[in-house]
Design a protein around this motif. Structure first.
Motif, mmCIF file in Angstrom:
data_model
loop_
_atom_site.group_PDB
_atom_site.id
_atom_site.type_symbol
_atom_site.label_atom_id
_atom_site.label_comp_id
_atom_site.label_asym_id
_atom_site.label_seq_id
_atom_site.Cartn_x
_atom_site.Cartn_y
_atom_site.Cartn_z
ATOM 1 N N TYR A 77 0.836 -1.206 0.000
ATOM 2 C CA TYR A 77 0.000 0.000 0.000
ATOM 3 C C TYR A 77 0.872 1.258 0.000
ATOM 4 C CZ TYR A 77 -2.922 3.750 1.761
ATOM 5 O OH TYR A 77 -3.551 4.957 1.915
ATOM 6 N N LEU A 78 1.900 1.294 0.858
ATOM 7 C CA LEU A 78 2.772 2.461 0.932
ATOM 8 C C LEU A 78 3.529 2.683 -0.380
ATOM 9 C CD1 LEU A 78 4.158 1.991 4.551
ATOM 10 C CD2 LEU A 78 2.458 3.665 3.775
ATOM 11 N N LYS A 79 3.968 1.600 -1.019
ATOM 12 C CA LYS A 79 4.645 1.730 -2.315
ATOM 13 C C LYS A 79 3.702 2.311 -3.360
ATOM 14 C CE LYS A 79 8.128 -1.844 -1.703
ATOM 15 N NZ LYS A 79 8.654 -3.138 -2.130
ATOM 16 N N LYS A 80 2.424 1.910 -3.335
ATOM 17 C CA LYS A 80 1.426 2.433 -4.267
ATOM 18 C C LYS A 80 1.206 3.928 -4.024
ATOM 19 C CE LYS A 80 -2.050 2.314 -7.207
ATOM 20 N NZ LYS A 80 -1.802 3.165 -8.333
ATOM 21 N N VAL A 81 1.146 4.339 -2.764
ATOM 22 C CA VAL A 81 0.973 5.757 -2.436
ATOM 23 C C VAL A 81 2.151 6.568 -2.966
ATOM 24 C CG1 VAL A 81 0.891 7.428 -0.540
ATOM 25 C CG2 VAL A 81 -0.507 5.362 -0.440
ATOM 26 N N VAL A 82 3.367 6.082 -2.754
ATOM 27 C CA VAL A 82 4.563 6.770 -3.247
ATOM 28 C C VAL A 82 4.519 6.865 -4.770
ATOM 29 C CG1 VAL A 82 7.080 6.616 -3.483
ATOM 30 C CG2 VAL A 82 5.998 6.191 -1.264
ATOM 31 N N GLU A 83 4.136 5.783 -5.419
ATOM 32 C CA GLU A 83 4.019 5.766 -6.885
ATOM 33 C C GLU A 83 3.006 6.806 -7.359
ATOM 34 O OE1 GLU A 83 2.054 2.712 -9.980
ATOM 35 O OE2 GLU A 83 3.646 1.842 -8.730
ATOM 36 N N ASP A 84 1.860 6.880 -6.685
ATOM 37 C CA ASP A 84 0.837 7.859 -7.038
ATOM 38 C C ASP A 84 1.346 9.291 -6.866
ATOM 39 O OD1 ASP A 84 -0.907 5.837 -7.688
ATOM 40 O OD2 ASP A 84 -2.156 6.049 -5.895
ATOM 41 N N ILE A 85 2.104 9.535 -5.812
ATOM 42 C CA ILE A 85 2.675 10.868 -5.589
ATOM 43 C C ILE A 85 3.668 11.206 -6.691
ATOM 44 C CG2 ILE A 85 4.177 12.230 -4.068
ATOM 45 C CD1 ILE A 85 2.833 10.707 -1.704
ATOM 46 N N GLU A 86 4.551 10.257 -7.001
ATOM 47 C CA GLU A 86 5.566 10.485 -8.026
ATOM 48 C C GLU A 86 4.955 10.691 -9.411
ATOM 49 O OE1 GLU A 86 8.101 7.096 -7.457
ATOM 50 O OE2 GLU A 86 9.310 8.129 -5.932
ATOM 51 N N ASN A 87 3.828 10.040 -9.685
ATOM 52 C CA ASN A 87 3.176 10.153 -10.995
ATOM 53 C C ASN A 87 2.151 11.282 -11.057
ATOM 54 O OD1 ASN A 87 4.593 7.973 -12.063
ATOM 55 N ND2 ASN A 87 3.106 6.507 -11.293
ATOM 56 N N VAL A 135 -3.373 13.886 -4.790
ATOM 57 C CA VAL A 135 -3.586 15.309 -4.556
ATOM 58 C C VAL A 135 -3.140 15.613 -3.135
ATOM 59 C CG1 VAL A 135 -5.291 17.156 -4.431
ATOM 60 C CG2 VAL A 135 -5.543 15.329 -6.130
ATOM 61 N N LEU A 136 -2.065 16.380 -3.027
ATOM 62 C CA LEU A 136 -1.540 16.741 -1.721
ATOM 63 C C LEU A 136 -1.894 18.196 -1.438
ATOM 64 C CD1 LEU A 136 2.012 15.155 -2.072
ATOM 65 C CD2 LEU A 136 -0.036 14.146 -1.079
ATOM 66 N N ALA A 137 -2.375 18.466 -0.239
ATOM 67 C CA ALA A 137 -2.753 19.828 0.125
ATOM 68 C C ALA A 137 -2.267 20.138 1.533
ATOM 69 C CB ALA A 137 -4.261 19.984 0.047
ATOM 70 N N GLU A 138 -1.704 21.328 1.726
ATOM 71 C CA GLU A 138 -1.279 21.754 3.035
ATOM 72 C C GLU A 138 -2.507 22.202 3.823
ATOM 73 O OE1 GLU A 138 1.717 25.056 5.000
ATOM 74 O OE2 GLU A 138 1.901 24.561 2.888
ATOM 75 N N HIS A 139 -2.502 21.922 5.114
ATOM 76 C CA HIS A 139 -3.621 22.326 5.965
ATOM 77 C C HIS A 139 -3.096 22.663 7.351
ATOM 78 C CE1 HIS A 139 -3.552 18.466 8.093
ATOM 79 N NE2 HIS A 139 -3.316 17.932 6.908
ATOM 80 N N GLU A 140 -3.903 23.378 8.112
ATOM 81 C CA GLU A 140 -3.542 23.722 9.477
ATOM 82 C C GLU A 140 -3.597 22.470 10.348
ATOM 83 O OE1 GLU A 140 -2.576 26.726 10.739
ATOM 84 O OE2 GLU A 140 -2.598 27.427 8.657
ATOM 85 N N LEU A 141 -2.713 22.412 11.313
ATOM 86 C CA LEU A 141 -2.739 21.295 12.243
ATOM 87 C C LEU A 141 -3.869 21.493 13.230
ATOM 88 C CD1 LEU A 141 1.060 20.893 13.057
ATOM 89 C CD2 LEU A 141 -0.341 19.514 11.521
ATOM 90 N N ILE A 142 -4.464 20.419 13.663
ATOM 91 C CA ILE A 142 -5.547 20.477 14.650
ATOM 92 C C ILE A 142 -4.986 21.034 15.953
ATOM 93 C CG2 ILE A 142 -7.166 19.103 16.012
ATOM 94 C CD1 ILE A 142 -7.279 17.140 13.664
ATOM 95 N N GLY A 143 -5.660 21.991 16.533
ATOM 96 C CA GLY A 143 -5.239 22.555 17.800
ATOM 97 C C GLY A 143 -4.299 23.737 17.670
ATOM 98 N N GLU A 144 -4.021 24.159 16.460
ATOM 99 C CA GLU A 144 -3.137 25.325 16.289
ATOM 100 C C GLU A 144 -3.910 26.492 15.745
ATOM 101 O OE1 GLU A 144 0.562 24.804 14.333
ATOM 102 O OE2 GLU A 144 1.102 23.126 15.591
#
Length: 61
Positions: free
Chosen positions: A38-48, A52-61
């Motif tokens: 599963y982790l290898k598939k996630v890395v592959e998806d990120i590389e390809n 969709v990666l998005a920055e967000h505020e941390l909970i409690g900050e």
């Protein structure tokens, strides 16, 4: 009584649980074959660019 076993679980662990085999509670499932795949598939998806990666505020900050 039949129980549902998570299909994402490592096959050997799943078979042992279905048979009622006890196992060491210190087993780290992070390193199971299914999780590593599963982790290898996630890395592959990120590389390809498929993930969709998005920055967000941390909970409690």
């Amino acid at each position: 009584m039949a129980q549902a076993i998570n299909s994402n679980m490592d096959e050997e662990l799943k078979m042992n649980m279905e048979k009622g085999v006890l196992f060491d509670a210190s087993v780290d499932l992070f390193y199971s074959e299914s999780n590593i795949a599963y982790l290898k598939k996630v890395v592959e998806d990120i590389e390809n660019g498929k993930a969709v990666l998005a920055e967000h505020e941390l909970i409690g900050e």
